[in-house]
Design an enzyme around this catalytic site. Structure first.
Site, PDB file in Angstrom:
ATOM      1  N   ASP A   1       0.849  -1.179   0.000  1.00 52.18           N
ATOM      2  CA  ASP A   1       0.000   0.000   0.000  1.00 52.18           C
ATOM      3  C   ASP A   1       0.888   1.233   0.000  1.00 52.18           C
ATOM      4  O   ASP A   1       2.030   1.189   0.460  1.00 52.18           O
ATOM      5  CB  ASP A   1      -0.910   0.011   1.234  1.00 52.18           C
ATOM      6  CG  ASP A   1      -2.146   0.871   1.045  1.00 52.18           C
ATOM      7  OD1 ASP A   1      -3.203   0.318   0.683  1.00 52.18           O
ATOM      8  OD2 ASP A   1      -2.046   2.095   1.226  1.00 52.18           O
TER       9      ASP A   1
ATOM     10  N   SER B   1     -13.365  -0.999 -13.336  1.00 52.77           N
ATOM     11  CA  SER B   1     -14.578  -0.433 -12.742  1.00 52.77           C
ATOM     12  C   SER B   1     -15.650  -0.473 -13.814  1.00 52.77           C
ATOM     13  O   SER B   1     -15.339  -0.433 -15.016  1.00 52.77           O
ATOM     14  CB  SER B   1     -14.332   1.015 -12.309  1.00 52.77           C
ATOM     15  OG  SER B   1     -15.557   1.700 -12.093  1.00 52.77           O
TER      16      SER B   1
ATOM     17  N   TYR C   1     -11.070   8.980 -14.692  1.00 51.61           N
ATOM     18  CA  TYR C   1     -11.236   7.685 -14.035  1.00 51.61           C
ATOM     19  C   TYR C   1     -11.656   6.609 -15.045  1.00 51.61           C
ATOM     20  O   TYR C   1     -11.095   5.505 -15.074  1.00 51.61           O
ATOM     21  CB  TYR C   1     -12.274   7.818 -12.922  1.00 51.61           C
ATOM     22  CG  TYR C   1     -12.472   6.576 -12.096  1.00 51.61           C
ATOM     23  CD1 TYR C   1     -11.479   6.129 -11.233  1.00 51.61           C
ATOM     24  CD2 TYR C   1     -13.662   5.855 -12.168  1.00 51.61           C
ATOM     25  CE1 TYR C   1     -11.659   4.985 -10.459  1.00 51.61           C
ATOM     26  CE2 TYR C   1     -13.860   4.720 -11.393  1.00 51.61           C
ATOM     27  CZ  TYR C   1     -12.849   4.289 -10.550  1.00 51.61           C
ATOM     28  OH  TYR C   1     -13.031   3.163  -9.793  1.00 51.61           O
TER      29      TYR C   1
END
Length: 255
Positions: free
Chosen positions: A36, A148, A161
């Site tokens: 991360d 997505s 995005y």
């Protein structure tokens, strides 16, 4: 692929979809490296699942290379399972009211979501290709990326995005075809509306409006439901080169 006793890397593993995936893989017996950008977040999850914490920017090739070296050194082998969940959600119009084009935001979104995914994928492919095959099919590993539903249903304000996630989706088949000769599968999950840090700050009325548009079930997805699909992809050897939507049959409206 059997998950128990395999080495796995989950990027974005300090929260949300990545955290749920890291926990599920650990529960199934994998040795999990949790990567991360936030060192504390990675350490928290890794400590709780008995994994390895790694702090790195996925778009930094040198940092990613160093992370793979640490995994091999500390967990005994390069990962055969890689799940790419690292990414950012952005919202900005191409022509905002003030007239300024947010080129910097577009660049950052592409760099983290698309370049970051490719950077991890490329290092994973190199590491996996050097491993011995695991079965009669010649399987060496599997890479699961995260797009997505915005790659198909991008809404107003999601140009950056949607473009970044569209790139991840489009990368899937050519990568799977190229890496097939090494016994490496490549798949992509395209989540719809999920309970993550991105949705946590929504006002109750906004959340209710979003959930009302979900055919069934009429609720946001839970991170462990994403992790469940990642597990099924890893375990099923015929899943390769495809993008799977997990979205309650939603098709997003323009705004």
């Amino acid at each position: 692929m059997q998950i128990a006793n395999r080495i796995a890397l989950v990027t974005g593993g300090g929260s949300g979809l990545g955290e749920a995936t890291a926990r599920r893989l650990a529960d199934l017996g994998a040795g999990v490296a949790v990567l991360d950008l936030g060192e504390e977040a990675a350490a928290r999850v890794a400590d709780e699942i008995g994994g390895l914490a790694l702090a790195a920017d996925v778009s930094d090739a040198e940092a990613v290379e160093a992370a793979f070296a640490r995994i091999a050194a500390e967990l005994g082998e390069a990962p055969r399972i890689v799940v790419n969940c690292a990414g950012i959600g952005t919202a900005a119009r191409i022509l905002p009211r003030e007239g300024a084009l947010p080129i910097g935001l577009f660049d950052r979104t592409i760099r983290i979501n698309l370049l970051g995914t490719y950077t991890v994928l490329s290092h994973a492919a190199r590491a996996m290709s050097a491993l011995a095959p695991m079965d009669d099919d010649g399987a060496r590993g599997v890479i699961v990326n995260t797009a997505s539903v915005a790659y198909q249903d991008g809404q107003i304000g999601q140009a950056a995005y949607a473009a970044s996630k569209g790139g991840v989706a489009s990368l899937t088949l050519p990568a799977a075809r190229e890496l097939a000769r090494f016994g490496i599968r490549v798949m992509t999950i395209a989540p719809g509306l999920f309970e993550t840090a991105m949705s946590a700050g929504l006002p109750p009325e906004a959340r209710a409006a979003l959930e009302a548009g979900l055919p069934f079930p009429s609720r946001m997805g839970r991170p462990d439901e994403y992790a469940m699909l990642a597990q099924q992809i890893i375990e099923n050897p015929l899943l390769n080169g495809e993008v799977i939507r997990i979205d309650s049959a939603v098709r997003l409206a323009p705004k």
